[in-house]
Motif scaffolding. Structure first.
Motif, short mmCIF file in Angstrom:
data_model
loop_
_atom_site.label_atom_id
_atom_site.label_comp_id
_atom_site.label_asym_id
_atom_site.label_seq_id
_atom_site.Cartn_x
_atom_site.Cartn_y
_atom_site.Cartn_z
N GLN A 4 2.12 -14.01 -100.88
CA GLN A 4 0.66 -13.28 -101.12
C GLN A 4 0.57 -12.00 -100.61
OE1 GLN A 4 -2.10 -16.37 -99.06
NE2 GLN A 4 -2.48 -17.02 -101.16
N ILE A 5 -0.12 -11.28 -101.38
CA ILE A 5 -0.44 -9.69 -101.29
C ILE A 5 -1.81 -9.70 -100.57
CG2 ILE A 5 -0.46 -7.60 -102.35
CD1 ILE A 5 1.36 -8.58 -104.21
N PRO A 6 -2.12 -9.22 -99.50
CA PRO A 6 -3.43 -8.97 -99.07
C PRO A 6 -3.86 -7.82 -99.56
CG PRO A 6 -1.84 -8.40 -97.26
CD PRO A 6 -1.04 -8.72 -98.34
N MET A 7 -5.44 -7.73 -99.85
CA MET A 7 -6.00 -6.79 -100.52
C MET A 7 -7.41 -6.85 -100.24
SD MET A 7 -5.54 -7.13 -104.73
CE MET A 7 -3.69 -7.17 -104.50
N THR A 8 -8.26 -5.91 -100.13
CA THR A 8 -9.73 -6.08 -100.09
C THR A 8 -10.20 -6.31 -101.49
OG1 THR A 8 -9.92 -3.62 -100.57
CG2 THR A 8 -9.78 -4.22 -98.14
N GLY A 11 -10.14 -3.49 -103.78
CA GLY A 11 -8.69 -3.31 -104.23
C GLY A 11 -8.17 -4.24 -105.29
N HIS A 12 -8.75 -5.46 -104.96
CA HIS A 12 -8.54 -6.28 -106.12
C HIS A 12 -9.25 -6.03 -107.53
CE1 HIS A 12 -9.00 -10.41 -108.15
NE2 HIS A 12 -7.72 -10.59 -107.71
N GLU A 13 -10.46 -5.54 -107.29
CA GLU A 13 -11.29 -5.14 -108.57
C GLU A 13 -10.61 -4.03 -109.20
OE1 GLU A 13 -15.31 -4.82 -106.95
OE2 GLU A 13 -15.63 -6.81 -106.74
N ARG A 14 -10.27 -3.03 -108.44
CA ARG A 14 -9.44 -1.78 -109.09
C ARG A 14 -8.36 -2.35 -109.79
NH1 ARG A 14 -10.07 2.09 -103.96
NH2 ARG A 14 -12.19 2.71 -104.22
N LEU A 15 -7.51 -3.03 -109.32
CA LEU A 15 -6.42 -3.59 -109.98
C LEU A 15 -6.72 -4.30 -111.49
CD1 LEU A 15 -4.08 -4.95 -107.35
CD2 LEU A 15 -3.91 -2.84 -108.43
N GLN A 16 -7.79 -5.06 -111.32
CA GLN A 16 -8.35 -5.78 -112.45
C GLN A 16 -8.72 -4.82 -113.47
OE1 GLN A 16 -10.98 -8.54 -110.53
NE2 GLN A 16 -9.87 -10.29 -111.31
N GLU A 17 -9.57 -3.62 -113.12
CA GLU A 17 -10.03 -2.79 -114.05
C GLU A 17 -8.74 -2.09 -114.74
OE1 GLU A 17 -13.20 -1.88 -115.33
OE2 GLU A 17 -13.50 -3.91 -114.33
N GLU A 18 -7.83 -1.64 -113.91
CA GLU A 18 -6.70 -1.16 -114.24
C GLU A 18 -6.07 -1.80 -115.48
OE1 GLU A 18 -2.33 0.85 -113.32
OE2 GLU A 18 -3.71 0.16 -111.58
N LEU A 19 -5.72 -3.01 -115.40
CA LEU A 19 -5.23 -4.13 -116.07
C LEU A 19 -6.06 -4.10 -117.32
CD1 LEU A 19 -3.12 -6.19 -116.52
CD2 LEU A 19 -4.63 -8.01 -115.57
N LYS A 20 -7.36 -4.28 -117.28
CA LYS A 20 -8.20 -4.39 -118.52
C LYS A 20 -8.05 -3.27 -119.26
CE LYS A 20 -12.11 -6.09 -117.26
NZ LYS A 20 -13.49 -6.21 -117.04
N ASN A 21 -7.98 -2.01 -118.62
CA ASN A 21 -7.96 -0.72 -119.51
C ASN A 21 -6.42 -0.64 -119.96
OD1 ASN A 21 -8.87 1.95 -120.12
ND2 ASN A 21 -6.97 2.62 -118.73
N LEU A 22 -5.59 -1.16 -119.34
CA LEU A 22 -4.27 -1.06 -120.06
C LEU A 22 -4.17 -1.91 -121.23
CD1 LEU A 22 -1.89 -1.10 -116.87
CD2 LEU A 22 -1.95 0.94 -118.54
N ILE A 23 -4.60 -3.20 -121.19
CA ILE A 23 -4.84 -4.06 -122.19
C ILE A 23 -5.69 -3.78 -123.53
CG2 ILE A 23 -5.22 -6.51 -122.83
CD1 ILE A 23 -4.16 -7.38 -120.04
N ARG A 24 -6.66 -3.32 -123.18
CA ARG A 24 -7.71 -2.93 -124.12
C ARG A 24 -7.52 -1.51 -124.78
NH1 ARG A 24 -13.08 -5.87 -121.63
NH2 ARG A 24 -12.35 -7.89 -121.38
N VAL A 25 -7.26 -0.71 -123.88
CA VAL A 25 -7.34 0.79 -124.43
C VAL A 25 -5.74 1.30 -124.63
CG1 VAL A 25 -8.09 3.07 -123.88
CG2 VAL A 25 -9.58 1.02 -122.99
N GLU A 26 -5.18 1.43 -123.68
CA GLU A 26 -3.78 2.07 -123.61
C GLU A 26 -2.74 1.37 -124.56
OE1 GLU A 26 -3.15 4.97 -122.28
OE2 GLU A 26 -5.12 5.18 -121.79
N ARG A 27 -2.84 -0.08 -124.58
CA ARG A 27 -1.78 -0.74 -125.35
C ARG A 27 -1.98 -0.57 -126.80
NH1 ARG A 27 -1.30 -7.06 -124.32
NH2 ARG A 27 0.70 -6.61 -123.16
N ALA A 73 -2.51 -12.29 -105.08
CA ALA A 73 -3.47 -11.62 -104.30
C ALA A 73 -4.02 -12.48 -103.35
CB ALA A 73 -4.70 -10.88 -105.04
N GLN A 74 -4.33 -12.21 -101.99
CA GLN A 74 -4.88 -12.85 -101.00
C GLN A 74 -6.40 -12.05 -100.60
OE1 GLN A 74 -3.20 -13.23 -97.23
NE2 GLN A 74 -4.67 -14.60 -96.47
N VAL A 75 -7.38 -11.96 -101.16
CA VAL A 75 -8.61 -10.96 -101.23
C VAL A 75 -9.21 -11.50 -99.76
CG1 VAL A 75 -10.75 -10.41 -102.32
CG2 VAL A 75 -8.69 -11.12 -103.76
#
Length: 158
Positions: A4-8, A11-27, A73-75
């Motif tokens: 597991q990866i500890p994160m606040t 931080g978890h929400e930021r990773l999810q937003e980056e992923l969403k942007n990569l999939i919906r916009v950048e790709r 993630a271990q939030v």
């Protein structure tokens, strides 16, 4: 790599937003760039095509990396923590008697660390040294400039 990866939560929400942007916009954007570059003809000497393909490889790699980190993630919500010891998520104020200065850090996951924002990684030398210590403890931390001694003057969970 199943640990597991500890994160606040932030931080978890930021990773999810980056992923969403990569999939919906950048790709989709890079797919369009590849199609446009391909329409220019000869691919063997097409720098636009090569650059777009490199960008696509980077995006796909980052998507895989983010999916993996989010899955493992271990939030941890620091506002739900309490106690008198420094743990992941704690905000710690340190006093350096040598320089007569105070500094405050929040101990966060590796992907969240940003020294300018007062966030240090739990895996950094300072983060590792602080974990488990209590208020008023003296903590000796080996840094590139030598050995530093800090006193923990405050521990908060917010």
């Amino acid at each position: 790599m199943s640990s597991q990866i500890p994160m606040t939560r932030v931080g978890h929400e930021r990773l999810q937003e980056e992923l969403k942007n990569l999939i919906r916009v950048e790709r989709p954007r890079v797919v369009e760039q590849i199609a446009e570059a391909r329409s220019h003809g000869d691919l063997s000497e097409n720098a636009e095509y090569d650059a777009a393909k490199d960008r696509q490889a980077f995006i796909e790699g980052r998507i895989q990396e983010l999916n993996d980190k989010i899955a493992r993630a271990q939030v941890i919500d620091p506002s739900k923590l309490s106690g008198d010891k420094v743990v992941f998520g704690a905000t710690v104020t340190l006093f350096d008697a040598e320089t007569d200065t105070e500094v405050t850090y929040q101990i966060v996951g590796e992907d969240e660390a940003d020294i300018k924002d007062g966030k240090i990684s739990v895996t950094s030398p300072v983060g590792k040294a602080l974990i488990g210590h209590s208020l008023d403890d003296e903590v000796r931390i080996k840094v590139p400039s030598g050995l530093r001694v800090y006193e923990i003057t405050d521990i908060r969970y917010e």
